[in-house]
Design a protein around this motif. Structure first.
Motif, short mmCIF file in Angstrom:
data_model
loop_
_atom_site.label_atom_id
_atom_site.label_comp_id
_atom_site.label_asym_id
_atom_site.label_seq_id
_atom_site.Cartn_x
_atom_site.Cartn_y
_atom_site.Cartn_z
N ALA A 99 0.86 -1.19 0.00
CA ALA A 99 0.00 0.00 0.00
C ALA A 99 0.89 1.24 0.00
CB ALA A 99 -0.89 -0.02 1.23
N ARG A 100 0.38 2.33 -0.55
CA ARG A 100 1.16 3.57 -0.59
C ARG A 100 1.69 3.94 0.78
NH1 ARG A 100 -0.73 7.63 -4.90
NH2 ARG A 100 -2.17 6.50 -6.24
N SER A 101 0.80 3.90 1.79
CA SER A 101 1.19 4.36 3.12
C SER A 101 2.29 3.51 3.73
CB SER A 101 -0.03 4.37 4.04
OG SER A 101 -0.63 3.08 4.08
N ALA A 102 2.41 2.24 3.30
CA ALA A 102 3.45 1.37 3.84
C ALA A 102 4.84 1.81 3.41
CB ALA A 102 3.19 -0.07 3.42
N LEU A 103 4.93 2.51 2.29
CA LEU A 103 6.21 3.01 1.80
C LEU A 103 6.57 4.38 2.38
CD1 LEU A 103 5.91 2.16 -2.01
CD2 LEU A 103 7.33 1.00 -0.33
N CYS A 104 5.59 5.04 2.95
CA CYS A 104 5.75 6.45 3.34
C CYS A 104 6.82 6.64 4.41
CB CYS A 104 4.41 6.99 3.84
SG CYS A 104 4.46 8.73 4.26
N GLY A 105 7.70 7.61 4.18
CA GLY A 105 8.66 8.04 5.18
C GLY A 105 9.79 7.08 5.47
N ARG A 106 9.99 6.07 4.63
CA ARG A 106 11.03 5.08 4.87
C ARG A 106 12.12 5.22 3.82
NH1 ARG A 106 9.25 0.67 8.12
NH2 ARG A 106 6.99 0.62 8.53
N ASP A 107 13.34 5.55 4.28
CA ASP A 107 14.46 5.60 3.34
C ASP A 107 14.73 4.21 2.76
OD1 ASP A 107 15.01 8.36 3.69
OD2 ASP A 107 16.03 7.91 5.57
N VAL A 108 14.61 3.20 3.62
CA VAL A 108 14.82 1.82 3.22
C VAL A 108 13.53 1.05 3.48
CG1 VAL A 108 16.09 -0.30 3.72
CG2 VAL A 108 17.32 1.86 3.57
N THR A 109 13.10 0.27 2.52
CA THR A 109 11.84 -0.47 2.61
C THR A 109 12.07 -1.80 3.32
OG1 THR A 109 11.24 0.48 0.45
CG2 THR A 109 9.91 -1.36 1.26
N PRO A 110 11.31 -2.10 4.37
CA PRO A 110 11.44 -3.42 5.01
C PRO A 110 11.16 -4.54 4.01
CG PRO A 110 10.16 -1.92 6.38
CD PRO A 110 10.33 -1.24 5.05
N VAL A 111 11.77 -5.69 4.26
CA VAL A 111 11.61 -6.82 3.35
C VAL A 111 10.15 -7.23 3.24
CG1 VAL A 111 12.21 -9.24 2.96
CG2 VAL A 111 13.97 -7.64 3.71
N ASP A 112 9.40 -7.16 4.34
CA ASP A 112 8.00 -7.58 4.29
C ASP A 112 7.12 -6.59 3.53
OD1 ASP A 112 7.72 -5.47 6.08
OD2 ASP A 112 6.69 -6.64 7.61
N THR A 113 7.69 -5.47 3.13
CA THR A 113 6.96 -4.42 2.41
C THR A 113 7.40 -4.32 0.95
OG1 THR A 113 6.84 -3.20 4.50
CG2 THR A 113 6.33 -1.97 2.51
N PHE A 114 8.61 -4.73 0.65
CA PHE A 114 9.21 -4.60 -0.68
C PHE A 114 8.34 -5.30 -1.74
CE2 PHE A 114 12.38 -4.54 -3.95
CZ PHE A 114 13.33 -3.60 -3.58
N TYR A 115 8.12 -4.62 -2.86
CA TYR A 115 7.28 -5.19 -3.91
C TYR A 115 7.93 -6.45 -4.50
CZ TYR A 115 9.96 -3.73 -8.08
OH TYR A 115 10.91 -3.61 -9.07
N SER A 116 7.10 -7.28 -5.13
CA SER A 116 7.60 -8.52 -5.71
C SER A 116 7.03 -8.69 -7.12
CB SER A 116 7.19 -9.72 -4.84
OG SER A 116 7.76 -10.92 -5.32
N ARG A 117 7.93 -8.86 -8.09
CA ARG A 117 7.54 -9.06 -9.49
C ARG A 117 8.17 -10.35 -9.98
NH1 ARG A 117 5.26 -10.29 -13.64
NH2 ARG A 117 5.23 -9.07 -15.56
N ASN A 118 7.35 -11.29 -10.41
CA ASN A 118 7.83 -12.57 -10.89
C ASN A 118 7.14 -12.94 -12.19
OD1 ASN A 118 9.58 -13.56 -8.54
ND2 ASN A 118 7.69 -12.98 -7.51
N HIS A 119 7.79 -13.84 -12.94
CA HIS A 119 7.26 -14.25 -14.24
C HIS A 119 6.97 -15.74 -14.29
CE1 HIS A 119 9.51 -10.52 -14.78
NE2 HIS A 119 8.67 -10.24 -15.74
#
Length: 361
Positions: free
Chosen positions: A21-41
């Motif tokens: 979610a947008r708010s989960a990224l807010c104000g974080r210089d570094v994104t926690p692993v449980d928040t980092f987006y995931s793109r797979n094929h």
């Protein structure tokens, strides 16, 4: 799923494609692993450190076969804070212009930042005796097989040799001071700061130095900007514009788009990102659809390869509040106004002005 936050927006479970979610990224210089987006094929492979091996071949004088212990023990460890962004980030803006069937409706959360640790790709290529020829390309191969490709094949891609020899490009085995998680490419992945996330190949098992870009489906046919009237199902290898550097982009993270907020003092928060070695120099905010603009405050940055966080304080009056934002980079370039002028049949690289709407009560 995959130890992600409960509010993660899952677009597909298999292959696993999800954004915070947008708010989960807010104000974080570094994104926690449980928040980092995931793109797979395709299905996420399971490879142990003991089973993993990397082969470096092609136009090198000393082909190498490295185990995980050899890679981590033979080469110096380096760290870089870098943002990865999916080429389909903000595709929902294109869907409002014209539907893009068969592609995940990514919002602005297909963007995340981590501290990556690993060996410089340059050091490994030099150990293999790479040729000093800027016209060459470095192709990456991985074991994750995708039935999205025609024909079905493992994932792959390539970058030009000059980028591969840049000090920021890593063969990473660490993420945020922890071992690289399987869902994010562990035990080892490529991290190519400044380029679209598709070039940071996960679970890498082969590197080939060659005269031409990779002929893998995801380099030669996918991740290319086709003309608006093209049919991606009939596009030939090499058609369109191959994506490399991330396009200048920004968006609002908080409050969430569509939120109801109380009248009075409020602060908008967001991110901006300039591709490759460019930097974000300014973020503008407009409340009248772009007729007038005011500069946002830029937060301190910790890495030239990471995103630029920004904020804007205002006093909101009751009623609808429409916000538009745009960024400027170190070349003096800014974002185009309309997604309609950028629409393409795969929905890549929407870097038009970003908007958010709020109901102020």
């Amino acid at each position: 799923m995959w130890d992600k936050r409960p509010d993660t927006i899952v677009h597909e479970e298999s292959p696993f494609n999800a954004e915070p979610a947008r708010s989960a990224l807010c104000g974080r210089d570094v994104t926690p692993v449980d928040t980092f987006y995931s793109r797979n094929h395709g299905p996420i492979p399971e490879i142990t450190k003991d089973d993993w091996q990397l082969r470096i071949t092609g136009l090198v004088t000393t082909p190498l076969a490295l185990s995980f212990a050899e890679l981590t023990g033979r080469f110096d460890t380096h760290a870089v804070i870098a943002t990865l962004q999916c080429a389909g980030n903000r595709r929902t803006g294109f869907n409002q212009v014209r539907d893009i069937p068969g592609e995940d409706p990514w919002g602005p959360g297909a963007t995340s930042t981590a501290e990556w640790r690993g060996a410089r790709l340059r050091d490994v290529l030099q150990a293999a005796g790479v040729q000093d020829d800027p016209s060459l390309h470095v192709a990456f191969g991985a074991p994750d097989v995708s039935d999205l490709a025609t024909p079905v094949q493992p994932y792959g891609g390539s970058i030009p040799l000059p980028k591969a020899m840049s000090e920021e490009v890593l063969l990473a085995w660490g993420m945020n001071c922890e071992p690289l998680p399987r869902v994010h490419g562990g035990p080892v992945r490529v991290v190519v700061p400044g380029f679209i996330g598709a070039r940071s190949v996960k679970w890498i098992t082969s590197i080939t130095v060659q005269p031409e870009p990779s002929d893998n489906f995801f380099q030669s046919r996918a991740y290319r900007i086709l003309p608006a009237d093209a049919d991606p199902d009939t596009a030939k290898p090499g058609d369109g514009i191959s994506l490399s550097s991330v396009a200048l982009n920004c968006d609002v993270l908080a409050p969430e788009d569509g939120a109801t907020v109380p009248a009075g003092p409020m602060t908008l928060h967001g991110y901006a990102l300039a591709g490759d070695d460019r930097t974000v120099e300014r973020v503008d905010v407009s409340f009248d659809g772009g007729s007038t603009w005011t500069q946002a405050a830029l937060e301190p940055t910790h890495s030239k390869w990471g995103w630029q966080l920004w904020s804007f304080a205002l006093c909101a009056a009751p009623g609808p509040l429409h916000v538009t934002v745009r960024a400027w980079d170190s070349t003096g370039s800014t974002q185009p106004e309309s997604a309609a002028t950028l629409w393409n049949p795969k929905g890549y690289a929407n870097n038009s002005w970003a908007t958010a709407n709020f109901d102020v009560t």
